[in-house]
Design a protein around this motif. Structure first.
Motif, PDB file in Angstrom:
ATOM      1  N   LYS A 174      -9.635  -5.238   9.156  1.00  0.00           N
ATOM      2  CA  LYS A 174      -9.278  -6.102  10.295  1.00  0.00           C
ATOM      3  C   LYS A 174      -9.101  -7.554   9.853  1.00  0.00           C
ATOM      4  CE  LYS A 174     -11.005  -7.394  14.866  1.00  0.00           C
ATOM      5  NZ  LYS A 174     -12.090  -7.207  15.841  1.00  0.00           N
ATOM      6  N   VAL A 175      -9.941  -8.007   8.933  1.00  0.00           N
ATOM      7  CA  VAL A 175      -9.902  -9.404   8.497  1.00  0.00           C
ATOM      8  C   VAL A 175      -8.877  -9.639   7.389  1.00  0.00           C
ATOM      9  CG1 VAL A 175     -11.254 -11.248   7.418  1.00  0.00           C
ATOM     10  CG2 VAL A 175     -12.269  -9.846   9.219  1.00  0.00           C
ATOM     11  N   PHE A 176      -8.855  -8.764   6.379  1.00  0.00           N
ATOM     12  CA  PHE A 176      -8.029  -9.002   5.198  1.00  0.00           C
ATOM     13  C   PHE A 176      -6.737  -8.187   5.152  1.00  0.00           C
ATOM     14  CE2 PHE A 176     -12.342 -10.079   3.814  1.00  0.00           C
ATOM     15  CZ  PHE A 176     -12.138 -11.350   3.328  1.00  0.00           C
ATOM     16  N   GLY A 177      -6.741  -7.002   5.745  1.00  0.00           N
ATOM     17  CA  GLY A 177      -5.594  -6.107   5.661  1.00  0.00           C
ATOM     18  C   GLY A 177      -5.685  -5.222   4.427  1.00  0.00           C
ATOM     19  N   ALA A 178      -5.291  -3.980   4.574  1.00  0.00           N
ATOM     20  CA  ALA A 178      -5.413  -3.005   3.487  1.00  0.00           C
ATOM     21  C   ALA A 178      -4.595  -3.406   2.267  1.00  0.00           C
ATOM     22  CB  ALA A 178      -4.994  -1.622   3.968  1.00  0.00           C
ATOM     23  N   SER A 179      -3.414  -3.918   2.485  1.00  0.00           N
ATOM     24  CA  SER A 179      -2.554  -4.300   1.364  1.00  0.00           C
ATOM     25  C   SER A 179      -3.182  -5.421   0.535  1.00  0.00           C
ATOM     26  CB  SER A 179      -1.188  -4.743   1.897  1.00  0.00           C
ATOM     27  OG  SER A 179      -0.355  -5.134   0.830  1.00  0.00           O
ATOM     28  N   ASN A 180      -3.754  -6.406   1.206  1.00  0.00           N
ATOM     29  CA  ASN A 180      -4.393  -7.511   0.487  1.00  0.00           C
ATOM     30  C   ASN A 180      -5.650  -7.051  -0.250  1.00  0.00           C
ATOM     31  OD1 ASN A 180      -2.531  -9.485   1.211  1.00  0.00           O
ATOM     32  ND2 ASN A 180      -3.570  -9.868   3.144  1.00  0.00           N
ATOM     33  N   ILE A 181      -6.417  -6.170   0.369  1.00  0.00           N
ATOM     34  CA  ILE A 181      -7.612  -5.640  -0.288  1.00  0.00           C
ATOM     35  C   ILE A 181      -7.193  -4.889  -1.548  1.00  0.00           C
ATOM     36  CG2 ILE A 181      -9.593  -4.084  -0.073  1.00  0.00           C
ATOM     37  CD1 ILE A 181      -9.274  -4.499   3.031  1.00  0.00           C
ATOM     38  N   ASN A 182      -6.172  -4.048  -1.406  1.00  0.00           N
ATOM     39  CA  ASN A 182      -5.670  -3.279  -2.540  1.00  0.00           C
ATOM     40  C   ASN A 182      -5.224  -4.209  -3.671  1.00  0.00           C
ATOM     41  OD1 ASN A 182      -4.813  -1.061  -4.049  1.00  0.00           O
ATOM     42  ND2 ASN A 182      -2.783  -1.105  -3.138  1.00  0.00           N
ATOM     43  N   LYS A 183      -4.470  -5.248  -3.344  1.00  0.00           N
ATOM     44  CA  LYS A 183      -3.993  -6.197  -4.361  1.00  0.00           C
ATOM     45  C   LYS A 183      -5.156  -6.892  -5.055  1.00  0.00           C
ATOM     46  CE  LYS A 183       0.247  -7.365  -1.918  1.00  0.00           C
ATOM     47  NZ  LYS A 183       0.888  -8.413  -1.111  1.00  0.00           N
ATOM     48  N   MET A 184      -6.133  -7.344  -4.265  1.00  0.00           N
ATOM     49  CA  MET A 184      -7.276  -8.037  -4.857  1.00  0.00           C
ATOM     50  C   MET A 184      -8.040  -7.120  -5.812  1.00  0.00           C
ATOM     51  SD  MET A 184      -8.901 -10.471  -1.902  1.00  0.00           S
ATOM     52  CE  MET A 184      -8.459  -9.657  -0.384  1.00  0.00           C
ATOM     53  N   LEU A 185      -8.269  -5.884  -5.395  1.00  0.00           N
ATOM     54  CA  LEU A 185      -9.020  -4.957  -6.235  1.00  0.00           C
ATOM     55  C   LEU A 185      -8.239  -4.590  -7.498  1.00  0.00           C
ATOM     56  CD1 LEU A 185     -10.662  -2.598  -3.588  1.00  0.00           C
ATOM     57  CD2 LEU A 185     -11.724  -4.447  -4.895  1.00  0.00           C
ATOM     58  N   GLN A 186      -6.938  -4.403  -7.362  1.00  0.00           N
ATOM     59  CA  GLN A 186      -6.115  -4.044  -8.517  1.00  0.00           C
ATOM     60  C   GLN A 186      -6.085  -5.160  -9.553  1.00  0.00           C
ATOM     61  OE1 GLN A 186      -4.784  -1.186  -9.221  1.00  0.00           O
ATOM     62  NE2 GLN A 186      -4.816  -0.097  -7.286  1.00  0.00           N
ATOM     63  N   GLU A 187      -6.171  -6.409  -9.116  1.00  0.00           N
ATOM     64  CA  GLU A 187      -6.104  -7.544 -10.025  1.00  0.00           C
ATOM     65  C   GLU A 187      -7.418  -7.814 -10.750  1.00  0.00           C
ATOM     66  OE1 GLU A 187      -4.668 -10.826  -7.718  1.00  0.00           O
ATOM     67  OE2 GLU A 187      -2.667  -9.957  -7.510  1.00  0.00           O
ATOM     68  N   LEU A 188      -8.500  -7.200 -10.293  1.00  0.00           N
ATOM     69  CA  LEU A 188      -9.817  -7.439 -10.894  1.00  0.00           C
ATOM     70  C   LEU A 188     -10.180  -6.351 -11.898  1.00  0.00           C
ATOM     71  CD1 LEU A 188     -11.877  -8.417  -7.733  1.00  0.00           C
ATOM     72  CD2 LEU A 188     -11.227  -9.919  -9.618  1.00  0.00           C
ATOM     73  N   PRO A 189     -10.943  -6.721 -12.926  1.00  0.00           N
ATOM     74  CA  PRO A 189     -11.476  -5.690 -13.814  1.00  0.00           C
ATOM     75  C   PRO A 189     -12.472  -4.818 -13.041  1.00  0.00           C
ATOM     76  CG  PRO A 189     -12.000  -7.913 -14.628  1.00  0.00           C
ATOM     77  CD  PRO A 189     -11.300  -8.067 -13.323  1.00  0.00           C
ATOM     78  N   LEU A 190     -12.611  -3.580 -13.473  1.00  0.00           N
ATOM     79  CA  LEU A 190     -13.488  -2.631 -12.774  1.00  0.00           C
ATOM     80  C   LEU A 190     -14.890  -3.168 -12.544  1.00  0.00           C
ATOM     81  CD1 LEU A 190     -12.498   0.765 -14.412  1.00  0.00           C
ATOM     82  CD2 LEU A 190     -12.202   0.098 -12.028  1.00  0.00           C
TER      83      LEU A 190
END
Length: 120
Positions: free
Chosen positions: A47-63
């Motif tokens: 609701k706050v960030f959006g699924a697409s933005n969450i996905n992008k943020m997680l993909q850009e970070l190391p595990l």
């Protein structure tokens, strides 16, 4: 034994895929952080960030940093749901006011102790 947030062999989607009504792939980026038994956790973050933005943020970070990032997003999203205008800043401001008031009380108590010691 858990694998990618789901039991091996189970086809139960993670909370993110369930909310987004999509098939949860074996390599789903959301599954380790948004288990099926915690649907509200993803709902607030979505609701706050959006699924697409969450996905992008997680993909850009190391595990090794993703878990902390998800924790931060969940905290901010929950604060934003409680206080849509100020979110975390409102909580921080409230705590700062409490600290200021307690420091004032402490200073007054210390001054009173000094004053009482002068007369004893």
């Amino acid at each position: 034994m858990k694998e990618s947030g789901r039991k091996q062999g189970a086809s139960s989607p993670c909370a993110a895929c369930k909310l987004l009504r999509r098939r949860c792939a074996q390599d789903c980026v959301f599954a380790p952080y948004f288990p099926a038994d915690e649907p509200q956790k993803f709902a607030n973050v979505h609701k706050v960030f959006g699924a697409s933005n969450i996905n992008k943020m997680l993909q850009e970070l190391p595990l090794h940093q993703r878990g902390d990032a998800v924790s931060s997003m969940v905290y901010e999203a929950n604060a934003r749901v409680r206080d849509p205008v100020y979110g975390c800043v409102g909580a921080i401001s409230s705590l700062q006011q409490q600290i200021d008031a307690l420091q004032t009380q402490l200073a007054m108590a210390q001054a009173e102790v000094v004053h009482l010691r002068q007369f004893n």
